[in-house]
Design an enzyme around this catalytic site. Structure first.
Site, PDB file in Angstrom:
ATOM      1  N   GLU A   7      14.645  47.788 -37.438  1.00 55.41           N
ATOM      2  CA  GLU A   7      15.389  48.991 -37.845  1.00 55.41           C
ATOM      3  C   GLU A   7      15.928  48.887 -39.275  1.00 55.41           C
ATOM      4  OE1 GLU A   7      18.026  48.997 -34.475  1.00 55.41           O
ATOM      5  OE2 GLU A   7      16.374  49.527 -33.145  1.00 55.41           O
ATOM      6  N   ASP A  30      20.245  43.039 -30.571  1.00 56.32           N
ATOM      7  CA  ASP A  30      21.377  43.939 -30.368  1.00 56.32           C
ATOM      8  C   ASP A  30      22.365  43.198 -29.492  1.00 56.32           C
ATOM      9  OD1 ASP A  30      19.056  45.770 -30.990  1.00 56.32           O
ATOM     10  OD2 ASP A  30      20.701  47.227 -30.903  1.00 56.32           O
ATOM     11  N   HIS A  37      24.170  44.978 -34.109  1.00 58.48           N
ATOM     12  CA  HIS A  37      23.226  43.860 -34.202  1.00 58.48           C
ATOM     13  C   HIS A  37      23.946  42.543 -34.484  1.00 58.48           C
ATOM     14  CE1 HIS A  37      20.065  47.066 -35.323  1.00 58.48           C
ATOM     15  NE2 HIS A  37      19.966  46.758 -34.046  1.00 58.48           N
TER      16      HIS A  37
HETATM   17  C1  LIG Z   1      14.974  52.209 -28.480  1.00 58.42           C
HETATM   18  C2  LIG Z   1      16.381  52.469 -28.990  1.00 58.42           C
HETATM   19  O1  LIG Z   1      16.326  53.495 -29.967  1.00 58.42           O
HETATM   20  C3  LIG Z   1      16.901  51.195 -29.667  1.00 58.42           C
HETATM   21  O2  LIG Z   1      16.137  50.932 -30.814  1.00 58.42           O
HETATM   22  C4  LIG Z   1      18.369  51.358 -30.039  1.00 58.42           C
HETATM   23  O3  LIG Z   1      19.127  51.297 -28.858  1.00 58.42           O
HETATM   24  C5  LIG Z   1      18.807  50.262 -30.928  1.00 58.42           C
HETATM   25  O4  LIG Z   1      18.356  49.132 -30.852  1.00 58.42           O
HETATM   26  C6  LIG Z   1      19.857  50.566 -31.905  1.00 58.42           C
HETATM   27  O5  LIG Z   1      20.140  49.454 -32.714  1.00 58.42           O
HETATM   28 MN   LIG Z   2      18.824  47.798 -32.534  1.00 60.32          MN
END
Ligand SMILES: C[C@H](O)[C@@H](O)[C@@H](O)C(=O)CO
Ligand SMILES: [Mn+2]
Length: 603
Positions: free
Chosen positions: A346, A370, A538
């Site tokens: 991300e 996360d 994170h």
């Molecule tokens: C699939 C979801 O959008 C995840 O990517 C989200 O919950 C995350 O990991 C946010 O950091």
């Molecule tokens: Mn994430």
């Protein structure tokens, strides 16, 4: 350099060296002459200690440069500075067994991490020089670390006490981490992901605190290179074959309407492998591309860390970056064992920076996760038929689980000398451990409702019992970066308990159950409070209890640490920090960082 010029590598070119500065009482006519050999031999012993015990991230032994002469005054100090600049010295360590003239001999470079080791003898006391020159460093605003052995040694004693060795090696590890970052890039592949603040790249943080630059590319570069075949076709063939053999596809957890065809999944596998080659080439370049006539692409972006935005624009239409992020962060691939490429999910650049710290301090792969859930003992009991958490988990657990990828080193299938799970530098990982990491991992079609473009997610659970350190750099308006640290252990749950909890979140993702070491105070009053004080979605997990190294590196860069559970006796910061208060080290750290400002520039 051990790196073959023909293969892509993070650590190209000459790596910064450690400069050893033997300082001496400049009085000729007896005093200096009586000390020359002892002083230069001390420098040689320190250089040997460093090169024998420390390695660069590429596995090469750390190189030391000893000043051509002992430094008795400003002329020799200046000559040493010229020599260090010519030989790419990025860290300096001044050593002496005797009294010297502080400001005439000190290392005045304003940004080079520096320490002074005063041999604790009494014939020609090194300690009093240490105190004098450190006062100079503090007074002149060029903070330096002080290293002074606990026990007095005889002048001819050539041994290096354990406490001195530990401080020298820890200082050099942290100083080199800072020096290795300087001048390199963070590559932002894409932009902000789903409004995650960490992926709104703060260029000033990278430039002023880390001395790095931020490079940006749009994710369309991936499609361009995939469609035009702008990657090494021979390596692609090798990588795809290796992937099919070593990366088993597990259950498809999608609903019936979300399931994708075999043909679609196969194309997602091949696209994922291509994306891995392209992301790596974008980071560090690839000489093979020049042979294909792609001379500009062959250069790469000089990136020692990167982030892939993925969600949502890319992942709504193309396979997600789970495979590329997992395999690049791993200490091996189709080419064998090698240093991991630090890639953040991300495009969370703050987590990338934290991963980079962990990697440079330990030469190991880093788990991006996360920090998703705190599971109290009561909540686990009610979710898992009365199961009672015990041992390290008795105060509850933190569920570390990234949304798809994580380094395969994070399986905990590598072991230390005592057989405990760990993550090791690539040159210490055995072939059997590579096989175990691969065997412990399954790859699952990503959940279509999250990732309409597909992709293959990394599923594993980390072996319990690994001493580990969880960290995160956060940005604060008006303050700048601030670091948080939690040492603890990974925990393994009985399979039925793990599955009950894991399946609630997402069974296609990599899980680590983490128990921070609670101290009963402040943010470490309980496991719940650690989660409650965590500054972002994170975190990074590094193998080992290395919070003290993060603290030392942060002080070199002037990044304050706002929570940690490292015993005060393990905290090592520049001597100047003491002058900001010795009772309440945390607030003193803030004052010192605020006072001296970021290492490479004004806030
Ligand atoms: C699939 C979801 O959008 C995840 O990517 C989200 O919950 C995350 O990991 C946010 O950091
Ligand atoms: Mn994430």
């Amino acid at each position: 350099m051990s790196q073959q010029a023909s293969s892509p590598t993070v650590w190209k070119g000459e790596l910064p060296k450690v400069g050893i500065r033997p300082t001496i009482d400049g009085r000729l006519g007896g005093v200096r002459e009586s000390l020359e050999d002892q002083t230069m031999n001390l420098a040689r012993r320190v250089a040997e200690l460093i090169s024998k015990n420390l390695r660069y991230p590429n596995g090469d032994a750390v190189e030391c440069v000893i000043a051509d002469t002992c430094i008795g005054g400003v002329a020799e100090a200046a000559a040493c500075e010229d020599q260090f600049r010519r030989q790419n010295v990025g860290v300096s360590l001044t050593v002496t067994p005797c009294w010297c003239y502080g400001s005439e001999t000190m290392d005045m470079d304003p940004t080079r991490p520096k320490a002074v080791f005063g041999f604790n003898g009494t014939e020609r006391p090194g300690a009093v020089y240490l105190a004098a020159v450190l006062a100079g460093h503090t007074q002149k605003g060029v903070p330096a670390f002080g290293i002074y052995g606990r026990d007095v040694q005889e002048a001819g004693d050539a041994t290096m006490p354990d406490d001195v060795q530990a401080k020298i090696l820890d200082f050099v590890r942290c100083g080199l981490a800072a020096a290795l970052m300087r001048g390199k890039s963070y590559l932002s592949m894409g932009g902000t992901s789903m409004g995650i603040a960490g992926s709104m790249i703060d260029v000033a943080f990278w430039e002023k605190w880390l001395g790095m630059r931020v490079e940006d590319i749009d994710m369309s570069e991936f499609i361009g290179r995939m469609n035009k075949g702008q990657f090494d076709p021979a390596e692609y063939k090798k990588a795809l074959a290796w992937t099919k053999e070593n990366c088993p596809e597990g259950d498809d957890y999608n609903s019936d309407e979300g399931k994708r065809s075999r043909e679609q999944l196969d194309s997602e596998w091949s696209d994922s492998v291509k994306m891995s080659l392209i992301a790596r080439d974008l980071m560090v370049g690839n000489p093979k591309l020049a042979e294909m006539g792609l001379k500009e692409q062959a250069q790469g972006h000089g990136a020692i860390a990167s982030g892939f935005q993925g969600q949502r624009q890319w992942t709504d239409h193309f396979p997600n970056g789970d495979f590329l992020e997992a395999i690049l962060n791993t200490s091996f691939d189709w080419n064998g064992k090698r240093a991991p490429y630090i890639v953040a999910t991300e495009n969370d650049a703050l987590n990338a920076a934290t991963m980079l710290f962990g990697h440079l301090l330990t030469n190991t792969a880093q788990v991006f996760a996360d920090l998703r859930t705190y599971w109290s003992p009561d909540a686990v009991a009610s979710a898992c038929g009365g199961h009672k958490l015990d041992g390290l988990a008795s105060d509850g657990l933190l569920h570390l689980i990234n949304s798809g990828p994580a380094t395969l080193d994070g399986t905990g299938q590598q072991s230390d000398a005592d057989g405990n799970p760990t993550m090791k530098p690539f040159w210490e990982i055995t072939d059997e451990e590579v096989a175990k990491c691969l065997k412990e991992t399954t790859w699952h079609p990503s959940i279509t409702e999250y990732f309409p473009g597909g992709g293959l997610s990394t599923r594993y659970k980390t072996r319990g019992g690994m001493p580990a350190t969880m960290t995160r750099i956060n940005l604060v308006d008006g303050l700048g970066p601030a670091l948080q640290i939690a040492e603890g252990h990974t925990v393994e749950l009985p399979t039925d308990v793990h599955d009950a909890l894991d399946q609630r979140t997402n069974p296609t993702w990599p899980t680590t159950w983490f128990a921070p070491t609670v101290t009963g105070r402040g943010a470490f009053t309980s496991t719940y409070e650690v989660m409650n004080h965590w500054g972002a979605n994170h975190c990074v997990m590094t193998a080992g209890h290395v919070g003290h190294l993060f603290i030392t590196l942060a002080s070199i860069l002037r990044i304050p640490v706002y929570m940690h559970n490292v015993d005060a006796g393990r905290v090592f910061r520049p001597s100047a920090w003491n002058t900001f208060g010795t009772d309440g080290l945390e607030s003193a750290d803030f004052r010192a960082c605020e006072n001296f400002g970021p290492l490479y520039g004004r806030k």
